[in-house]
Design an enzyme around this catalytic site. Sequence first.
Site, short mmCIF file in Angstrom:
data_model
loop_
_atom_site.label_atom_id
_atom_site.label_comp_id
_atom_site.label_asym_id
_atom_site.label_seq_id
_atom_site.Cartn_x
_atom_site.Cartn_y
_atom_site.Cartn_z
N GLU A 118 -11.64 4.60 0.11
CA GLU A 118 -10.88 3.36 0.32
C GLU A 118 -9.73 3.58 1.29
O GLU A 118 -9.09 4.64 1.25
CB GLU A 118 -10.36 2.90 -1.05
CG GLU A 118 -9.68 1.58 -1.05
CD GLU A 118 -9.24 1.18 -2.47
OE1 GLU A 118 -9.91 1.54 -3.46
OE2 GLU A 118 -8.20 0.53 -2.57
N GLU A 122 -1.32 -2.80 1.82
CA GLU A 122 -0.91 -3.64 0.70
C GLU A 122 0.53 -4.12 0.89
O GLU A 122 1.42 -3.31 1.18
CB GLU A 122 -1.03 -2.87 -0.63
CG GLU A 122 -2.49 -2.71 -1.04
CD GLU A 122 -2.66 -1.81 -2.26
OE1 GLU A 122 -3.29 -2.24 -3.22
OE2 GLU A 122 -2.14 -0.69 -2.22
#
Length: 359
Positions: A118, A122
């Site tokens: 991943e 964010e």
Amino acid sequence: MTFLLLLGLLATSISSVTAQTWTNCNPLNVTCAPDPALGTNATFNFTSSLDDKVWNITNGAIDYSSQGAQFSVAKRLDSPTVQSNFYIFGGIVESHVKAAPGRGIVSSVVLQSDDLDEIDWEWVGYDTNHVQSNYYSKGVATYGLAEFHEVSPSATDGFHNYTTYWTHEKLEWWIDGQLQRTLTYDNASNGTTFPQTPMNIRLGIWPAGDPKNPKGTIEWAGGEVNYEDGPYNMYIQQVRVHDFSSGKEYKYTDHTGTWESIETVQGNSTIEKEINKPPAESVSQKWSKLPSGAKIGIGCAIAGVGASALGLLAFCCIKQRRAGRAEYNMENNKFDTDRTEMSNFQSQWKQGGYQPVHN
Ligand SMILES: *[C@@H]1O[C@H](CO)[C@@H](O)[C@H](O)[C@H]1NC(C)=O
Ligand SMILES: *[C@@H]1O[C@H](CO)[C@@H](O)[C@H](O)[C@H]1NC(C)=O
Ligand SMILES: *[C@@H]1O[C@H](CO)[C@@H](O)[C@H](O)[C@H]1NC(C)=O
Ligand SMILES: *[C@@H]1O[C@H](CO)[C@@H](O)[C@H](O)[C@H]1NC(C)=O
Ligand SMILES: *[C@@H]1O[C@H](CO)[C@@H](O)[C@H](O)[C@H]1NC(C)=O
Ligand SMILES: *[C@@H]1O[C@H](CO)[C@@H](O)[C@H](O)[C@H]1NC(C)=O
Ligand SMILES: *[C@@H]1O[C@H](CO)[C@@H](O)[C@H](O)[C@H]1NC(C)=O
Ligand SMILES: *[C@@H]1O[C@H](CO)[C@@H](O)[C@H](O)[C@H]1NC(C)=O
């Protein structure tokens, strides 16, 4: 902290919130269907509805405006999410994002593979001047890998260009043309924790600070969400994607999850074909292709149908006033569009013959 970590921490009780990170089939354990490749580069304009053969809305609903796609948390457990149906195997993902402000609200752009490598951006809404970069390997949530990057003047007042550049040798995070962070393959535990398998793209917003979430998650999110102050909106204007590999699909040839174990299956990408398909013909384009005899015939028919459609419309309107306005809009948008097109042709016909719009 990512969705993934949350998924590990939580049981199924709030699975609708954490639905953003999951894998249908983990190739480390079993044999999975190959991943469809993008196999090219493409720029996706998010100001109007996305092609559902290319992008899948996996949770909630998205609104579109001139600002871009709007991802909104309006009430508890809202977490609209869009996921690409295509995968890239090395490449560039350039997202133009205006993050959502607000304590407890997290906007995110995530690249994720089937075996849970991943790469993240964010935005935690209480901290409007920063974005966090992060990466994960094989679903392992290694603490301390998040880094904070300043976004000036603000990540939530305007759009910024967040670009991920990813090869088998290195991973870079860029903001507005400035390199923020580099992770080399060698520096990720000598490659063993380097994100290296084909990834799809997941865009979404979620209430990490929901009162039902674990304490640590709520703290990371800056505190509990105040739903009364919502809706909280993230906007994505456009996404440019460049797949450094080209082919039809990506296949795991064993259960190691190394990039060397991935086979690029040769052939034409069905996603590329979908992206490059000619736009659907408009009614006027179809009309202008018709021979003139057919136009006269259709014109007469429209005149007749138009007259009875007007009668029908009057009836519908009276009836619909009793039903709610919202219901009316929902049910009749399609009819209204058709009707408008039809009456345009009618009036053009009456004004002395139809002139093709496109010559
Ligand atoms: C894969 O298998 C290993 C053991 O062989 C197990 O520990 C792990 O939880 C499995 N992972 C998934 C995603 O099923
Ligand atoms: C994207 O791909 C097209 C077609 O292969 C090519 O013409 C174009 O130069 C590429 N653009 C970039 C930025 O790589
Ligand atoms: C996206 O589409 C809108 C509407 O067609 C257009 O105004 C806008 O310029 C496009 N944006 C890009 C970056 O192409
Ligand atoms: C789109 O997402 C839905 C909901 O997660 C899922 O059931 C469906 O299989 C997905 N479609 C594709 C083409 O991936
Ligand atoms: C966004 O940033 C990337 C990386 O610096 C750059 O290559 C790209 O040209 C930028 N895009 C725009 C539209 O400026
Ligand atoms: C690799 O990691 C070491 C120690 O963590 C660090 O000093 C070095 O700058 C890193 N190299 C690169 C190229 O990031
Ligand atoms: C890193 O990996 C290479 C090749 O796989 C190996 O030769 C080397 O010994 C490894 N280095 C360390 C420090 O583990
Ligand atoms: C891929 O597309 C090209 C051109 O569109 C075509 O010539 C070729 O036959 C296709 N290849 C396969 C394997 O379908």
